[in-house]
Design an enzyme around this catalytic site. Structure first.
Site, short mmCIF file in Angstrom:
data_model
loop_
_atom_site.label_atom_id
_atom_site.label_comp_id
_atom_site.label_asym_id
_atom_site.label_seq_id
_atom_site.Cartn_x
_atom_site.Cartn_y
_atom_site.Cartn_z
N GLU A 91 0.81 -1.20 0.00
CA GLU A 91 0.00 0.00 0.00
C GLU A 91 0.85 1.26 0.00
OE1 GLU A 91 -4.02 -1.60 2.13
OE2 GLU A 91 -2.78 -0.18 3.21
N CYS A 104 3.31 8.23 1.72
CA CYS A 104 3.90 7.18 2.56
C CYS A 104 3.99 5.92 1.71
CB CYS A 104 2.99 6.97 3.78
SG CYS A 104 3.52 5.61 4.84
N CYS A 111 6.62 -7.82 6.57
CA CYS A 111 7.78 -7.35 7.32
C CYS A 111 8.22 -8.44 8.28
CB CYS A 111 7.45 -6.08 8.09
SG CYS A 111 8.87 -5.40 8.98
N CYS A 115 6.83 -6.24 14.92
CA CYS A 115 6.45 -5.40 16.06
C CYS A 115 5.02 -5.76 16.50
CB CYS A 115 6.51 -3.92 15.67
SG CYS A 115 8.16 -3.40 15.16
N CYS A 118 1.88 -3.67 15.26
CA CYS A 118 1.82 -3.35 13.83
C CYS A 118 1.14 -4.48 13.05
CB CYS A 118 3.24 -3.11 13.30
SG CYS A 118 3.32 -2.96 11.52
N CYS A 345 -1.42 5.02 10.52
CA CYS A 345 -0.21 4.25 10.80
C CYS A 345 -0.53 2.90 11.42
CB CYS A 345 0.64 5.06 11.77
SG CYS A 345 2.19 4.32 12.12
S1 SF4 Z 1 6.36 -1.22 12.65
FE1 SF4 Z 1 5.59 -2.88 11.31
S2 SF4 Z 1 6.46 -2.44 9.28
FE2 SF4 Z 1 7.64 -1.25 10.81
S3 SF4 Z 1 9.37 -2.57 11.38
FE3 SF4 Z 1 7.74 -3.01 12.89
S4 SF4 Z 1 6.62 -4.76 11.99
FE4 SF4 Z 1 7.86 -3.88 10.35
#
Ligand code: SF4
Length: 383
Positions: A91, A104, A111, A115, A118, A345
């Protein structure tokens, strides 16, 4: 297989043209046609010699990404979902403000950092994007927006690498993409207006400071190692003290004299007054003696079921911000934008998690063909 010219920064394109027996100024002309005019059809590049156009038709192409969906928010935010093949999608989000237009963009499909707060991290990692796939998000959005807003002027003034993925874990594709954004023959963006956001890949921060020092944002999210180990697993490899030392080293080369720390506010997890006081202590311990060296951006969490986390109530965020501000630390609370289209976000994986939905959209997709637009004249470089 022919080369996708979106994969090249200007030096790369010059090397490619050299292989075709063409001089560097031809590469510059070609680069301007592609990035400044949004042109992908070599026949339309009328000031290139016909012989070069014929060679390009044999050896090269300009391939953007196809759009699976577009969502327009009531506040002007636009989100695109791009097909990157094999059931993967990424995206990009355009956020208009009075004095700037920010795009963005994503650097990876999924990923690997994982995290906890996220939704992209919960999706897992599929693959790195190529340079061309990173640049194609900007290429498409800029020229789409000029047509959409009926303007020959540049629309996107700022790029933030804060979409899906950890940009510094896709370093070799990232750097040529950044160089294309900065190049005066490309998008001509100021280094201060291009931001790489990282969860703290320390060795790559050091390399970026040498190869292409743009503005840096660091996802901090916790004031101590045990908590950060839990929220940002990469912290187990590069703990906070090492990360903050790397930030200070980066500042010697950075276009801005501060690092932005992103801090996602999680109810009862990292948002107490004690956490704020620990942050103040950290900032003081790592002060450079040259005044303000960091800013905090407190981000309201966008809850999603798999996280098991909640957004901090507004009074808690305000109380947290006040402790930082009273200690002389520049602190802002991020406005949420595009909530009605899940563009805020941490929500970027919302449409992408469900592969079935992505595959349905791929089946329905139509390729959008870009038309050339007026040459780019505005130069938005700021002091
Ligand atoms: S916030 Fe999300 S996209 Fe960014 S490094 Fe952590 S897991 Fe990856």
């Amino acid at each position: 297989m022919t080369a996708n010219l979106l994969d090249f920064d200007l030096d790369g394109l010059a090397a490619f043209c050299d292989q075709l027996g063409e001089k560097r100024f031809r590469a510059t002309q070609l680069f301007r046609w592609i990035h400044q005019r949004g042109e992908s059809n070599f026949d339309q590049m009328t000031d290139l010699a016909k012989s070069l156009r014929e060679k390009l038709k044999v050896h090269a192409h300009v391939a953007g990404l196809s759009v699976l969906s577009r969502h327009d928010s009531a506040d002007g935010t636009i989100k695109w979902l791009f097909n990157v093949g094999d059931g993967n999608a990424v995206e990009a989000v355009f956020i208009p403000e009075d004095d700037r237009g920010t795009l963005c963009i994503s650097s990876q499909a999924g990923c690997a950092v994982g995290c906890r707060f996220c939704s992209t991290g919960h999706q897992g990692f599929s693959r790195n994007l190529s340079t061309g796939e990173i640049v194609a998000q900007l290429w498409f959005a800029e020229h789409f927006l000029r047509r959409h807003l009926n303007t020959p002027d540049r629309v996107i003034s700022n790029v933030v690498m804060m979409g899906m993925g950890e940009p510094l874990q896709n370093y070799s594709a990232l750097v040529p993409a950044l160089k294309t954004m900065l190049d005066d023959h490309g998008y001509g963006l100021s280094r201060r207006r291009v931001t790489v956001s990282t969860s703290g890949v320390v060795p790559m921060m050091q390399r970026l400071s040498q190869d292409c020092p743009v503005a840096l944002a660091v996802s901090l999210h916790a004031p101590n190692d045990p908590l950060r180990d839990n929220l940002v697993p990469l912290n187990r490899k590069y703990p906070i003290a090492e990360l903050l030392d790397a930030c200070n080293q980066y500042l010697e080369f950075a276009p801005r004299d501060f690092i932005t720390f992103e801090y996602c506010m999680l109810d009862g997890v990292n948002d107490t007054p004690e956490h704020a006081q620990q942050l103040v202590k950290l900032v003081r311990q790592h002060a450079t003696g040259k005044g303000v060296w960091c800013k905090f951006n407190l981000i309201p969490f966008n809850p999603f079921p798999a996280s098991g986390l909640l957004r901090s109530p507004a009074p808690q965020v305000q109380a947290f911000a006040k402790i930082l501000l009273d200690a002389g630390i520049v602190t802002t609370v991020r406005k949420t934008r595009g909530d009605d289209i899940d563009a805020a976000c941490g929500q970027l994986a919302g449409d992408v998690r469900d592969r079935t939905r992505v595959n349905e959209r791929i089946a329905q997709q139509r390729t959008i063909v870009l038309k050339p637009v007026t040459d780019l004249t505005a130069n938005n470089k700021e002091a």
